[in-house]
Design a protein around this motif. Structure first.
Motif, short mmCIF file in Angstrom:
data_model
loop_
_atom_site.label_atom_id
_atom_site.label_comp_id
_atom_site.label_asym_id
_atom_site.label_seq_id
_atom_site.Cartn_x
_atom_site.Cartn_y
_atom_site.Cartn_z
N ARG A 45 0.84 -1.20 0.00
CA ARG A 45 0.00 0.00 0.00
C ARG A 45 0.87 1.24 0.00
O ARG A 45 1.84 1.34 0.76
CB ARG A 45 -0.91 -0.03 1.23
N PHE A 111 -12.55 -10.11 11.07
CA PHE A 111 -12.84 -9.50 12.37
C PHE A 111 -13.78 -10.40 13.14
O PHE A 111 -14.74 -10.93 12.58
CB PHE A 111 -13.49 -8.12 12.18
N VAL A 382 -17.95 -8.03 6.93
CA VAL A 382 -17.45 -8.11 8.30
C VAL A 382 -18.20 -9.18 9.08
O VAL A 382 -17.61 -10.09 9.63
CB VAL A 382 -17.56 -6.73 8.99
N ARG C 40 -18.78 5.75 15.66
CA ARG C 40 -17.91 4.74 15.04
C ARG C 40 -16.73 5.40 14.35
O ARG C 40 -16.86 6.46 13.73
CB ARG C 40 -18.68 3.94 13.99
N PHE C 41 -15.59 4.71 14.43
CA PHE C 41 -14.38 5.09 13.72
C PHE C 41 -14.10 4.00 12.67
O PHE C 41 -14.71 2.93 12.72
CB PHE C 41 -13.20 5.16 14.69
N PRO C 42 -13.16 4.25 11.77
CA PRO C 42 -12.85 3.21 10.78
C PRO C 42 -12.36 1.94 11.46
O PRO C 42 -11.78 2.00 12.54
CB PRO C 42 -11.71 3.83 9.95
N LEU C 43 -12.57 0.81 10.81
CA LEU C 43 -12.10 -0.46 11.34
C LEU C 43 -11.06 -1.08 10.41
O LEU C 43 -9.94 -1.37 10.81
CB LEU C 43 -13.29 -1.42 11.52
N CYS C 44 -11.43 -1.24 9.15
CA CYS C 44 -10.60 -2.05 8.26
C CYS C 44 -9.54 -1.25 7.50
O CYS C 44 -8.59 -1.82 7.01
CB CYS C 44 -11.46 -2.82 7.27
N GLY C 45 -9.76 0.05 7.34
CA GLY C 45 -8.80 0.89 6.65
C GLY C 45 -8.65 0.62 5.17
O GLY C 45 -7.79 1.22 4.52
N MET C 46 -9.44 -0.30 4.61
CA MET C 46 -9.22 -0.65 3.22
C MET C 46 -10.49 -0.71 2.38
O MET C 46 -10.51 -1.31 1.33
CB MET C 46 -8.49 -2.00 3.13
N THR C 48 -13.64 -1.95 3.10
CA THR C 48 -14.60 -3.06 3.14
C THR C 48 -15.60 -2.99 4.28
O THR C 48 -16.63 -3.63 4.23
CB THR C 48 -13.88 -4.43 3.23
N CYS C 49 -15.30 -2.21 5.33
CA CYS C 49 -16.20 -2.24 6.50
C CYS C 49 -17.24 -1.13 6.48
O CYS C 49 -18.25 -1.23 7.16
CB CYS C 49 -15.41 -2.20 7.80
N PHE C 50 -17.00 -0.05 5.73
CA PHE C 50 -17.94 1.07 5.59
C PHE C 50 -18.20 1.83 6.88
O PHE C 50 -19.15 2.62 6.94
CB PHE C 50 -19.28 0.59 4.97
N GLU C 51 -17.36 1.66 7.88
CA GLU C 51 -17.54 2.41 9.13
C GLU C 51 -17.03 3.84 8.99
O GLU C 51 -17.36 4.70 9.79
CB GLU C 51 -16.81 1.72 10.28
#
Lengths: 410, 391, 78
Positions: A45, A111, A382, C40-46, C48-51
């Protein structure tokens, strides 16, 4: 606005496998698309827009040489027939016609829910790393890294190098598994060297095997983390917690490829069950960057009709596959995790569906219809992995669009 | 008071053809656990019948799962109006009993008129409803946009029907099934009905479900169980967006549908949009005959969505999360088949509801139960009688 | 460097920074409120999680971890 382009070999995914495939598919018109602004996938990345890895830069250089066309910020969301995919770009809808397609869509982090996992400042392990690469400043931040998988050490290493105070790396796999795995590393000298280097750089960081997060605690954001078997909660700023990887098989599935036990089925030339479609890298089996590179090369050569050249790479691939298999065995998930989430722990984050609402359903589809679990924008990426582990639910059939898309771009 | 039930002699299975038969005996076996089957189960069980509900999957797994959940009084014909408005009254009475997750919402429908010709149609429609005690109000261009700010300017007006509602039908179906089971009904899921005899239903595992009466509520699959029904599959697409609270407030349906639906050959799209309680926007609709493939057809989706955003321009910017298809079971005269088979005395039909299955499920259940009990219904049953439809 | 506004407050951000990183660095009340009102904060950083969804230049539900900052961007969180 809607555009159409035609290509001979379309490679979806610009990570290790996709780049390797593009570099080998010489003599054909090749187009590579990726959902990120820069190539490199997850492992390479870009950091603040710059690709650091020399290997990645070398491959990208080859792309320029081969006149491969590169389209970034493009999310492939559906196939409209067996020779056309639809993608969304900032400019609008893009229809791409192809003769052959190589799916190199990589993997995402798995997760698993635990009490407090939805608190701000609880990130994935790869997730926090990706955010730092995107510019998040972690200087002096106290971080607990937890979960499972080789990614944890790589993340701890990276965070430390960027100024974070990594308090502990908590790996759930039992020490015995790691010892067995470590002993087996003599077969993979490259990996052994990597491991030694890692150990040296992580000198000051506490490493505990056989322990896992039982709760993240805090009022409005994370304040402390509780690990199993350890009385005292750990005060920290960030928790970076992930449980190894899940292959991104959605594109292959929506194109009609056979997917078995969560992996895309491929033959020795990386060809899927659909004649003009190939797949390389993590979607065929989680195996790390070396395996992704070699599978990408084989797929690129096969797509370009160079089967003899592809054959020459088989023995190297076999070696890397063996390493991948030993990884799998090492980092199996413990049964104890099934007891970690509490009845009021949220399992589906998009729709806030708690564990207690999901008891008693026989399939993901049933639960989805009745509780909305999996009906949010993440489309089960997820909660799907989590519920599969917790309840043994079969995943639902993949339906397009495989990513949310602007109505106008449908 | 009406009789609780007319008991039929319940026959134990003695058919020599069923080698592995286990005695399973019901007054009525219902094939299909969609909303129509579930409603029939609840009504019959309420009247004291012992009921078995057979489905190869589970509740609401066929057309019911794919449907829009619109509860609407329709005026395409007198018979259609009678059944839909009767059913709507039943839904309104039933609403309070349902769990909150059923998302029953009396949001009303606005039939949108794009031009003066369609506005004439709106006025005609209002007359029709008014003379039948359904309140409806003609809207002009301004009051239309007051009611729905995201509709584009320049539309002639519309007809607001306040009595219409929406419901999240998978939950409603499960609830109806639950009512039936609370009165003693049993579910037989995971097995497919493959044949109907005078003794009951034969399943794909060779067992016989012995039943005095068999009710076919199998939607598009009804053809496989009873010959001569001529039910055609009418494919539809729906798109649902992310959450945009208050983007749309009523169910909106274009009056131009009549033009577009009957103009083209076997394929057409129409503007039909629904607010969900979550703030998500559900967008339809499409119709295609004679397609067996359930795969999403992006050509049709594009047509459908562009027609929709021609009415609501901002729709183009919303994020679409899911697309799915479903097959409406359509009959030749667009009316369902409800009642006893003309020839086979133990077979009853509750099928062929096309795009009005959710609405008319409750009315269907009452009409069917009335016929079985030999009592009069609140409306005339004859337009839906299978006698008129089966060749 | 790029100049953006997060919830109305101007901030300068290095080139190549993602909107998600910019919000986290600004120590502001990001990103979104969940269906039941949890922050909510980001989870996956990439992606895919849409948070990490925020409103960017008036368009809702944009994934901030997949978007690089541009000059003049208006970023609004829940």
């Amino acid at each position: 606005m809607s555009q159409r382009l035609e290509t001979e070999i379309l490679i979806v995914g610009g990570g290790a496998a996709g780049l390797a495939a593009a570099a080998e598919a010489v003599g054909k018109r090749v187009t590579i698309v990726d959902d990120n602004p820069r190539l490199g996938g997850q492992i390479w990345r870009a950091e603040l827009g710059q690709i650091k890895s020399p290997e990645a830069r070398r491959l990208i250089g080859r792309l320029e040489l081969n006149e491969v066309s590169v389209i970034g910020n493009a999310v492939v969301f559906a196939a409209s027939n067996d020779r056309t995919v639809l993608a969304e770009t900032p400019e609008g809808r893009l229809e791409i016609g192809f003769d052959r397609l190589i799916s190199a869509t990589g993997a995402r982090e798995r997760f698993l829910p635990f009490p407090g996992w939805t608190l701000p400042n609880v990130f994935g392990a790869g997730g926090l790393q990706a955010l730092v690469k995107g510019g998040l400043n972690v200087e002096s931040k106290r971080v607990v890294v937890a979960g499972t998988g080789p990614l944890l050490l790589a993340v701890a290493d990276y965070l430390k190098a960027n100024g974070a105070r990594v308090l502990v790396v908590a790996e759930q796999t039992p020490p015995a598994n790691l010892a067995r795995f470590g002993l087996g590393l003599w077969r993979h000298p490259g990996k052994l060297a990597q491991a030694v280097g890692l150990k040296r750089r992580l000198g000051g960081v506490k490493f505990k095997a056989g322990t896992w997060v039982v709760a993240a605690e805090g009022r409005e954001k994370l304040q402390t983390v509780r690990l199993s078997g350890i009385d005292k909660p750990i005060v920290c700023d960030y928790l970076a917690c992930g449980f190894h990887l899940v292959p991104n098989t959605e594109l292959a599935a929506t194109l009609g490829c056979e997917v078995a036990a969560g992996l895309v089925t491929v033959d020795k030339f990386q060809r899927t069950s659909v004649p003009n479609l190939l797949c390389a890298g993590e979607p065929t089996g989680i195996g790390g960057v070396e395996l992704a590179l070699i599978e990408g090369r084989i797929a690129g050569l096969a797509a370009a009709g160079k089967f003899e050249d592809a054959r020459r790479l088989f023995s190297t691939r076999k070696k890397y596959r063996a390493f991948a298999a030993s990884l799998d065995r090492c980092y199996e998930l413990r049964e104890e995790f099934k007891n970690v989430p509490q009845p009021d722990t949220i399992v589906c984050r998009c729709e806030d569906v708690k564990l207690e609402s999901l008891k008693g359903f026989e399939s993901f589809r049933d639960a989805k219809l009745q509780t909305r679990c999996g009906m949010g924008p993440c489309q089960g990426r997820v909660c799907g992995g989590a519920t599969q582990f917790l309840f043994n639910w079969k995943p639902d059939t993949v339906r397009p669009p495989i990513f949310p898309v602007r109505v106008e771009d449908l | 008071m009406l009789d609780k039930k007319q008991t039929q002699p319940v026959s134990k299975d003695s058919s020599p053809a069923s080698v592995n038969a286990r005695p399973s005996t019901f007054d009525a076996a219902i094939i299909g656990a969609g909303i129509v089957g579930a409603a029939c189960a609840a009504a019959l069980a309420r009247e004291g019948f012992s009921v078995g509900v057979i489905d190869s999957n589970g509740p609401a797994s066929g057309a019911t799962a794919a449907a829009m959940g619109h509860i609407v009084a329709m005026d395409d014909s007198e018979a259609q109006f009678a059944l839909t408005s009767y059913s709507q009254r039943l839904w309104n009475e039933f609403a309070d009993r349902m769990p909150i997750e059923s998302e029953f919402e009396n949001c009303g429908t606005i039939w949108v008129a794009a031009d003066d010709e369609e506005l004439e149609e709106a006025i005609r429609k209002r007359e029709f409803y008014a003379s039948r005690q359904v309140s409806a109000e003609v809207l002009d261009e301004h009051s239309l946009r007051d009611a729905e700010p995201n509709l584009r300017p320049g539309l002639a007006g519309g007809l607001l029907v306040r009595g219409d509602s929406v419901v999240y039908q998978p939950i409603a179906t499960r609830f109806l099934l639950g009512l039936a089971e609370a009165s003693g009904a049993r579910r037989i899921f995971g097995k497919r009905a493959v044949g109907i005899t005078e003794n009951g239903v034969r399943l794909d595992d060779s067992t016989m479900i012995s039943a005095g009466k068999v009710i076919v509520a199998a939607g598009c699959d009804s053809n496989e169980l009873v010959g001569g029904l001529g039910i055609r599959r009418k494919k539809g697409h729906l798109v649902i967006t992310d959450r945009y609270p208050n983007f749309v407030r009523h169910q909106l349906v274009e009056l131009g549908y009549l033009k577009s639906a009957h103009a083209g050959g076997s394929e057409s799209v129409a503007f039909n949009i629904q607010p969900r309680i979550t703030g998500q926007v559900l967008v339809g609709s499409s119709r295609q005959y004679d397609i067996d493939d359930a795969a999403v057809d992006f050509g049709i989706v594009r047509q459908m969505m562009s027609r929709a955003w021609s009415y609501m321009p901002e729709l183009a910017n919303l994020s679409a999360l899911r697309i799915w298809t479903g097959f409406r079971p359509a009959t030749d005269d667009n009316l369902p088949m409800i009642g006893r088979h003309p020839v086979r005395g133990n077979v009853f039909l509750a099928t062929g509801h096309e795009g009005l299955g959710i609405t008319t499920s409750l009315g269907t259940a009452e009409l069917l139960t009335d016929e079985i009990l030999g009592r009069e219904s609140a409306i005339d049953r004859s337009p839906y009688s299978p006698v008129r439809a089966i060749k | 460097m790029k100049e953006v506004r997060i919830n109305g407050v101007s901030t300068t951000v290095a080139d190549g920074t993602t909107v998600a990183a910019a919000i986290l660095n600004a120590v502001t009340e990001g990103f979104r409120l969940s269906v039941s009102g949890e922050r909510r904060f980001p989870l996956c950083g990439m992606g895919t999680c849409f948070e990490c969804r925020v409103t960017i230049d008036g368009v809702r539900h944009r994934r901030s971890c997949q978007t690089v900052v541009e000059n003049g961007m208006e970023i609004n969180t829940d």
